[in-house]
Design a protein around this motif. Structure first.
Motif, short mmCIF file in Angstrom:
data_model
loop_
_atom_site.label_atom_id
_atom_site.label_comp_id
_atom_site.label_asym_id
_atom_site.label_seq_id
_atom_site.Cartn_x
_atom_site.Cartn_y
_atom_site.Cartn_z
N PRO A 106 -15.69 -19.17 9.35
CA PRO A 106 -16.45 -18.49 8.29
C PRO A 106 -16.02 -18.81 6.87
CG PRO A 106 -14.97 -16.96 9.41
CD PRO A 106 -14.96 -18.22 10.21
N ARG A 107 -14.78 -19.29 6.67
CA ARG A 107 -14.30 -19.58 5.32
C ARG A 107 -14.33 -21.07 4.99
NH1 ARG A 107 -9.40 -19.42 4.99
NH2 ARG A 107 -9.32 -19.43 2.72
N ARG B 12 -15.31 -25.04 4.30
CA ARG B 12 -16.30 -25.98 3.80
C ARG B 12 -16.45 -27.08 4.84
NH1 ARG B 12 -19.26 -23.48 0.80
NH2 ARG B 12 -20.23 -25.51 0.37
N TYR B 13 -17.67 -27.39 5.19
CA TYR B 13 -17.96 -28.43 6.18
C TYR B 13 -18.36 -29.70 5.44
CZ TYR B 13 -18.21 -24.93 9.98
OH TYR B 13 -17.94 -23.96 10.91
N ASN C 167 -18.88 -26.65 15.43
CA ASN C 167 -19.23 -26.23 14.08
C ASN C 167 -19.76 -24.80 14.08
OD1 ASN C 167 -18.65 -28.77 13.09
ND2 ASN C 167 -20.74 -29.26 12.45
N ASP D 37 -21.09 -29.36 2.56
CA ASP D 37 -20.92 -30.25 1.42
C ASP D 37 -21.24 -31.67 1.88
OD1 ASP D 37 -20.06 -28.20 -0.26
OD2 ASP D 37 -17.96 -28.51 0.24
N PRO E 94 -21.80 -20.34 11.76
CA PRO E 94 -20.57 -21.15 11.65
C PRO E 94 -19.39 -20.52 12.37
CG PRO E 94 -21.70 -21.06 9.54
CD PRO E 94 -22.41 -20.09 10.44
N GLN F 141 -22.36 -23.45 3.59
CA GLN F 141 -21.00 -23.96 3.76
C GLN F 141 -20.94 -25.48 3.87
OE1 GLN F 141 -20.05 -20.29 6.71
NE2 GLN F 141 -18.38 -21.77 6.61
N ALA G 102 -25.87 -21.27 5.97
CA ALA G 102 -24.77 -20.40 5.55
C ALA G 102 -24.19 -20.80 4.20
CB ALA G 102 -23.66 -20.40 6.60
N ASP H 177 -9.87 -24.07 6.57
CA ASP H 177 -10.37 -24.26 5.21
C ASP H 177 -11.41 -25.37 5.10
OD1 ASP H 177 -8.47 -22.43 3.64
OD2 ASP H 177 -7.09 -23.67 4.78
N VAL I 209 -24.97 -24.43 9.45
CA VAL I 209 -23.95 -24.58 8.41
C VAL I 209 -24.61 -24.69 7.04
CG1 VAL I 209 -22.05 -26.02 7.59
CG2 VAL I 209 -22.34 -25.63 10.04
#
Length: 300
Positions: free
Chosen positions: A144-145, A147-148, A131, A190, A141, A188, A186, A116, A183
């Protein structure tokens, strides 16, 4: 710990798993910690050999590893190692490496789609490699789901906005483009600064010095505490002598000040200290000592 055995322990209700990508002798101890003379390593030989310094040589022993936290039904990764197939000229250990890290994760019960949150404590090559993965010649990534969570200061410093750390090290551009930029593309990534609360148990805090955006992850659950300190520590020598920064620190003096502050709080709160690169047990409680801090109790 280069096989599939997985170290695990609890911090209150938070489960912690340790996934080792590689462990062994790395660079000469004198090169790793330029301000720690041979007398320092020799004075603490019994505490350092063989998990943190090789027995029949002068190289420091380190681990490349990821810490997996299960908290509140979510799976969180702290740092992602070196990765496979990367162009890392000048570093034979990292260059075009091929390993089974994702397989190790899956055999520990963590599939890529289960992750996650991915935390990069900073954006050096050995903290962001997984990553991403190679998908038919394109970096995508690995999780795939997820948040980085990327420190904004490091993203600026090592990315195009900072001219890839000013172009001083060509590898910084390679690292950003194969392990960080995908990332962003994509959607993903933050970016955060100062502090970032993930949930009731986990909070990120800025801890600059090693890099501009270096951070620590604080964990508190059930009256127990831990602090994941990334590269504030490469060796237990830096607990015993916190003024000694590593050769990889971009601002050694600021790194030393940050290390002192983080260790003081860890000693006061009886928090488990979890560095990115310690071999052996990998994590330790510390206590205040006459000079620096002492190694109180290793994780099991």
């Amino acid at each position: 710990m280069t096989d599939d055995r997985v170290q695990s322990f609890l911090i209150g209700d938070v489960e912690v798993l340790r996934i080792v990508e590689w462990q062994g002798p790395y660079v000469p101890a004198a090169d790793l910690l330029p301000d720690a003379g041979p007398d320092v390593w020799e004075a603490h030989e019994a505490q350092l050999v063989p998990d943190h310094r090789e027995a029949d040589g002068d190289r420091a022993v380190v681990a490349l590893q990821t810490w997996v936290l299960r908290t509140g039904g979510r799976t969180v990764l702290v740092d992602t190692g070196v990765g496979n197939g990367r162009e890392r000229p000048g570093n034979p250990l990292f260059h075009r490496r091929q390993g089974d890290f994702l397989g190790r994760l899956e055999r520990a019960g963590v599939r890529p789609q289960d992750v996650d949150v991915v935390i990069n404590t900073h954006l050096h090559a050995d903290h962001v490699g997984w990553n991403t993965r190679d998908a038919d010649g394109e970096w995508v990534p690995s999780f795939p789901r997820a948040r980085y969570l990327l420190p904004a200061a490091d993203d600026h410093h090592f990315g195009p906005a900072g001219d890839y750390a000013g172009g001083a090290r060509p590898v910084d551009r390679l690292v950003y483009e194969d392990s960080v930029a995908p990332v962003h593309r994509a959607g993903q990534a933050d970016l955060w600064q100062d502090t970032y609360r993930i949930d009731e148990h986990l909070v990120l805090e800025a801890a600059p010095g090693h890099t501009p955006g270096s951070c620590v992850l604080r964990v508190e659950s059930g009256g127990e505490r831990a602090v994941f300190v990334g590269d504030l520590l490469h060796s237990p020598v830096q607990i015993l002598r916190p003024e000694c920064s590593s050769c990889f620190c971009l601002d050694p003096k600021e790194a030393a000040r940050t290390r002192q502050r983080v260790l003081e709080r860890a000693a006061e709160e009886r928090a488990l200290v979890v560095p990115a690169h310690f071999g052996g047990a990998g994590a330790v409680q510390v206590r205040a000592a006459r000079h620096g801090f002492s190694l109180h109790r290793w994780a099991v």
